[in-house]
Design a protein around this motif. Structure first.
Motif, PDB file in Angstrom:
ATOM      1  N   PHE A 134      25.447   4.273  18.254  1.00  0.00           N
ATOM      2  CA  PHE A 134      25.942   2.684  18.189  1.00  0.00           C
ATOM      3  C   PHE A 134      25.478   2.083  16.803  1.00  0.00           C
ATOM      4  O   PHE A 134      25.925   2.662  15.628  1.00  0.00           O
ATOM      5  N   LEU A 135      24.722   1.003  17.114  1.00  0.00           N
ATOM      6  CA  LEU A 135      24.313   0.187  15.829  1.00  0.00           C
ATOM      7  C   LEU A 135      22.915   0.658  15.508  1.00  0.00           C
ATOM      8  O   LEU A 135      22.552  -0.332  14.596  1.00  0.00           O
ATOM      9  N   PHE A 168      24.049  -5.084  10.933  1.00  0.00           N
ATOM     10  CA  PHE A 168      23.524  -5.580  12.255  1.00  0.00           C
ATOM     11  C   PHE A 168      22.035  -5.890  12.142  1.00  0.00           C
ATOM     12  O   PHE A 168      21.437  -6.893  12.830  1.00  0.00           O
ATOM     13  N   ALA A 169      21.302  -5.019  11.791  1.00  0.00           N
ATOM     14  CA  ALA A 169      19.924  -5.118  11.486  1.00  0.00           C
ATOM     15  C   ALA A 169      19.441  -6.548  10.950  1.00  0.00           C
ATOM     16  O   ALA A 169      18.716  -7.471  11.466  1.00  0.00           O
ATOM     17  N   GLN A 170      20.223  -6.897  10.022  1.00  0.00           N
ATOM     18  CA  GLN A 170      20.219  -8.133   9.128  1.00  0.00           C
ATOM     19  C   GLN A 170      20.726  -9.119  10.002  1.00  0.00           C
ATOM     20  O   GLN A 170      20.063 -10.244   9.770  1.00  0.00           O
ATOM     21  N   LYS A 171      21.641  -9.041  10.552  1.00  0.00           N
ATOM     22  CA  LYS A 171      22.164 -10.092  11.619  1.00  0.00           C
ATOM     23  C   LYS A 171      21.138 -10.398  12.724  1.00  0.00           C
ATOM     24  O   LYS A 171      20.962 -11.553  12.835  1.00  0.00           O
ATOM     25  N   SER A 210      32.835  -3.233  22.200  1.00  0.00           N
ATOM     26  CA  SER A 210      31.706  -3.531  23.092  1.00  0.00           C
ATOM     27  C   SER A 210      30.582  -3.026  22.507  1.00  0.00           C
ATOM     28  O   SER A 210      29.751  -3.896  21.883  1.00  0.00           O
ATOM     29  N   TYR A 211      30.083  -1.743  22.621  1.00  0.00           N
ATOM     30  CA  TYR A 211      28.557  -1.672  21.875  1.00  0.00           C
ATOM     31  C   TYR A 211      28.598  -1.668  20.472  1.00  0.00           C
ATOM     32  O   TYR A 211      27.508  -1.721  19.639  1.00  0.00           O
ATOM     33  N   LEU A 212      29.672  -1.609  19.791  1.00  0.00           N
ATOM     34  CA  LEU A 212      29.524  -1.616  18.225  1.00  0.00           C
ATOM     35  C   LEU A 212      30.015  -3.195  17.815  1.00  0.00           C
ATOM     36  O   LEU A 212      30.222  -3.560  16.662  1.00  0.00           O
ATOM     37  N   ASP A 213      30.173  -4.190  19.009  1.00  0.00           N
ATOM     38  CA  ASP A 213      30.548  -5.483  18.348  1.00  0.00           C
ATOM     39  C   ASP A 213      29.213  -6.262  18.381  1.00  0.00           C
ATOM     40  O   ASP A 213      28.575  -6.800  19.312  1.00  0.00           O
ATOM     41  N   HIS A 214      29.145  -6.577  16.939  1.00  0.00           N
ATOM     42  CA  HIS A 214      28.035  -7.332  16.505  1.00  0.00           C
ATOM     43  C   HIS A 214      27.688  -8.787  17.332  1.00  0.00           C
ATOM     44  O   HIS A 214      26.721  -9.088  17.737  1.00  0.00           O
ATOM     45  N   GLU A 215      28.814  -9.544  17.276  1.00  0.00           N
ATOM     46  CA  GLU A 215      28.581 -10.654  17.832  1.00  0.00           C
ATOM     47  C   GLU A 215      28.393 -10.609  19.364  1.00  0.00           C
ATOM     48  O   GLU A 215      27.728 -11.362  19.857  1.00  0.00           O
ATOM     49  N   ALA A 216      28.987  -9.727  20.050  1.00  0.00           N
ATOM     50  CA  ALA A 216      28.832  -9.772  21.224  1.00  0.00           C
ATOM     51  C   ALA A 216      27.320  -9.317  21.944  1.00  0.00           C
ATOM     52  O   ALA A 216      26.886  -9.908  22.909  1.00  0.00           O
ATOM     53  N   VAL A 217      27.052  -8.648  21.174  1.00  0.00           N
ATOM     54  CA  VAL A 217      25.035  -8.039  21.587  1.00  0.00           C
ATOM     55  C   VAL A 217      24.580  -9.261  21.059  1.00  0.00           C
ATOM     56  O   VAL A 217      23.539  -9.483  22.082  1.00  0.00           O
ATOM     57  N   VAL A 218      24.691  -9.958  20.299  1.00  0.00           N
ATOM     58  CA  VAL A 218      23.919 -10.933  19.636  1.00  0.00           C
ATOM     59  C   VAL A 218      23.875 -11.999  20.841  1.00  0.00           C
ATOM     60  O   VAL A 218      22.959 -12.822  20.934  1.00  0.00           O
ATOM     61  N   GLU A 219      25.197 -12.385  21.106  1.00  0.00           N
ATOM     62  CA  GLU A 219      25.200 -13.565  22.133  1.00  0.00           C
ATOM     63  C   GLU A 219      24.869 -13.178  23.398  1.00  0.00           C
ATOM     64  O   GLU A 219      24.302 -14.004  23.936  1.00  0.00           O
ATOM     65  N   ALA A 220      24.883 -12.006  23.751  1.00  0.00           N
ATOM     66  CA  ALA A 220      24.102 -11.421  25.015  1.00  0.00           C
ATOM     67  C   ALA A 220      22.552 -11.577  24.900  1.00  0.00           C
ATOM     68  O   ALA A 220      22.028 -12.315  25.887  1.00  0.00           O
TER      69      ALA A 220
END
Length: 613
Positions: A84-85, A91-94, A59-69
């Motif tokens: 967390f991130l 993740f910052a670059q993502k 959840s909180y460490l899931d890069h894709e999930a956070v960006v998708e939200a």
């Protein structure tokens, strides 16, 4: 300025960031795990999105999930808070590469240089900042630890590249401990920071922990906002932070501050950050004597994020650091000079952890806030996300709130802190409020002659039982049977977005909670059905003595297999709870007849783990 910011965190820091956004007229978005669907940061945000199960990695460490939200919410910026991130350069670059979304923090390149500890040490050397003897490249093998020990001596600190707050740090007292501690540090680094790289440092015996708050913009302006003294720690975890340090002369204070500025310049760093130093304490120093400009100090690390204790600096300077993080990310220029930064009075921050200090700081395993009545008055600030009646979420860190107190000087700050802590009423769970009150009467702490090792070496000698009895919570895990709820809240999720519905009921029915019977626990097809809190109800079939989980957590490591012979004291599994690793050991010898869990699985208190015959 941004229109909408997603806060990729939870709890009090998420609410703190949202408040800064609201002050700037910016809308807010929360993300939450299944365990946090009723948490305070979700209530506070303008909108909220579920990003996965309780386990942080999902959840909180899931890069894709956070960006998708963020994309679903049409947010144009992401603030990571701390933990967390927050220090994950990948993740910052993502986020940076995501069209229309801005990262509120330093550039990923700066995070890699300053945040990854070995690179940061190289940068500090180039900036003529003293560093503790150690490696500047990641360490992979136990032989490298042995070689370092032979050259520099023991003890050695093994530290995770992406670590902080004592997470991923292990101390090696001798060569026999090297292999186990190296593996543990790498595992914690991977679990908490998504980075298993580690490095080595000579472990200083009697240091003070002094850190400098940095704020820099994208136009070349770098300001330091004074120092904080975080020397009161337990197992490398800060418990009380204060500023300015009562142990430093102004000359030494200025030397450390300027070293931090040089380091920030060399790293081409912008946004908020904290440069941490170890200062060698004079063990013969008396209360009132200060450490002068000739005192040795060494760069420790850079935290490329907002710190838990940023509140101390805000109270001293009247500068809203979180608001400036957002403004800097939006391209604004710092509008005050270094000479404008003045430290007024003295401030302390008290971490309110759901732990029982009289029981070796054992974390609470559940419960609800039957009473939650925080203090107030002049010079008292609360950073929290709680309200009375909330259930305690035990899947993450044990810190539930922060109390920050400001006074004209340290003496007034201590007196005011005692008053505020005594006013702070929490019933239903244990907290470390009694511990804080004890420390405010402690001769070493009041005299500011303590080091980072003080609690670890002397906690057993303190009168904590007396303070726990006098100031501890009177009711633990209980609630009033006569309580009536006039408003009932329900959460509805549509396409991952959270909506809150309230229904009024003048006399809701009461139902006692029941633990599932053995038959219901065995009814699952695979013995791994998820519970409401993200745990699992494991089933067992073999005969023998059952080793059960003493607390809710996640299985990090299974050290035995079915058929293995074990002796009393052997480590069967490693259970992570409240960000602490706990060895589950055999209380007697026998044969492993069944293993009911697997690595990465969440378990609830009393769930079966292993069967021994």
């Amino acid at each position: 300025m941004f229109d909408k910011v997603l806060v990729a965190n939870r709890g009090e820091i998420a609410v703190r960031v949202m408040r800064a956004c609201e002050d700037l007229g910016v809308a807010t978005v929360a993300v939450y795990s299944d365990a946090d669907k009723h948490s305070g940061h979700v209530r506070y945000a303008d909108e909220a999105y579920n990003i996965g199960p309780a386990r942080a990695a999902d959840s909180y460490l899931d890069h894709e999930a956070v960006v998708e939200a963020a994309q679903k919410a049409d947010a144009d910026a992401i603030h990571p808070g701390y933990g967390f991130l927050a220090e994950n350069a990948e993740f910052a670059q993502k986020v940076h590469d995501t069209e229309g979304v801005t990262w509120i923090g330093p550039a990923s390149e700066s995070m890699e240089q300053a945040g990854e500890k070995t690179k940061a040490r190289s940068i500090m050397q180039a900036a003529d900042v003293p560093i503790v003897p150690g490696t500047t490249d990641p360490v992979e093998t136990v032989e490298e630890v042995h070689e370092f020990g032979e050259e520099h001596g023991y003890p050695i600190a093994i530290k995770a590249e992406g670590g902080g707050g004592g997470r991923g740090m292990k101390v090696v007292q001798g060569p026999d401990e090297a292999e186990e501690q190296l593996e543990t540090a790498k595992r914690e680094g991977e679990a908490y920071f998504d980075n298993d790289s580690v490095y080595l440092e000579r472990y200083l015996e009697n240091p003070r922990h002094i850190e400098v708050q940095i704020l820099a913009d994208q136009h070349g302006n770098v300001r330091h906002l004074g120092e904080r003294d975080c020397s009161l720690q337990r197992r490398h975890q800060k418990v009380i932070e204060e500023g300015p340090s009562a142990a430093l002369t102004d000359d030494l204070r200025e030397k450390i501050g300027e070293a931090a500025r040089r380091g920030a310049d060399e790293a081409d760093y912008y946004n908020a950050g904290t440069f941490e130093f170890l200062v060698e304490e004079d063990t013969d120093r008396e209360p009132g004597e200060l450490l002068g400009p000739d005192t040795n100090f060494y760069f420790l690390e850079v935290n490329t994020r907002i710190q838990v204790e940023h509140t101390v600096t805000e109270e001293l300077t009247d500068i809203d650091i979180v608001k400036w993080q957002i403004k800097v990310a939006a391209g604004e220029e710092i509008d005050f000079a270094q000479d404008d930064v003045e430290l007024e009075g003295h401030a302390m921050e008290f971490r309110i952890n759901a732990e029982n200090a009289a029981n070796e700081f054992a974390p609470a395993q559940g419960g609800s806030l039957d009473v939650y009545d925080p203090p107030g008055g002049l010079g008292v600030r609360m950073d929290d996300a709680l309200r009375q009646g909330d259930d305690l979420v035990t899947d993450y860190d044990s810190m539930i709130a922060k109390l920050i107190v400001h006074g004209a000087d340290r003496e007034e700050c201590i007196a005011r802190s005692k008053r505020a802590l005594r006013e702070y009423e929490i019933e239903g769970i244990h907290t470390i409020i009694p511990f804080h009150l004890m420390m405010l009467d402690d001769e070493q702490f009041v005299g500011s002659t303590h080091t980072t090792k003080y609690l670890d070496e002397h906690m057993a000698e303190t009168p904590i039982d007396e303070y726990q009895e006098r100031y501890g919570s009177e009711s633990i895990g209980t609630s009033s049977p006569d309580s009536k709820t006039v408003t009932r809240e329900f959460t509805v999720e549509v396409d991952g977005k959270r909506f809150q519905v309230e229904l009024e009921d003048s006399n809701p029915p009461q139902q006692a909670a029941q633990r599932p019977s053995n038959s219901s626990r065995n009814s699952s097809d695979n013995g791994d059905s998820a519970s409401a809190g993200g745990g699992s109800l494991s089933s067992i079939s073999a005969e023998g003595e059952v080793v059960s989980a003493e607390m809710q957590g996640t299985i990090l490591e299974v050290n035995v297999a079915e058929g293995d012979e074990v002796s009393s004291g052997d480590v069967l599994l490693v259970l992570e709870a409240m960000k602490m690793e706990n060895d589950i050991v055999a209380e007697f010898g026998g044969t492993v007849t069944e293993i009911a869990v697997k690595e990465g699985q969440s378990v609830d208190q009393n769930d079966p783990l292993v069967v021994l015959d």
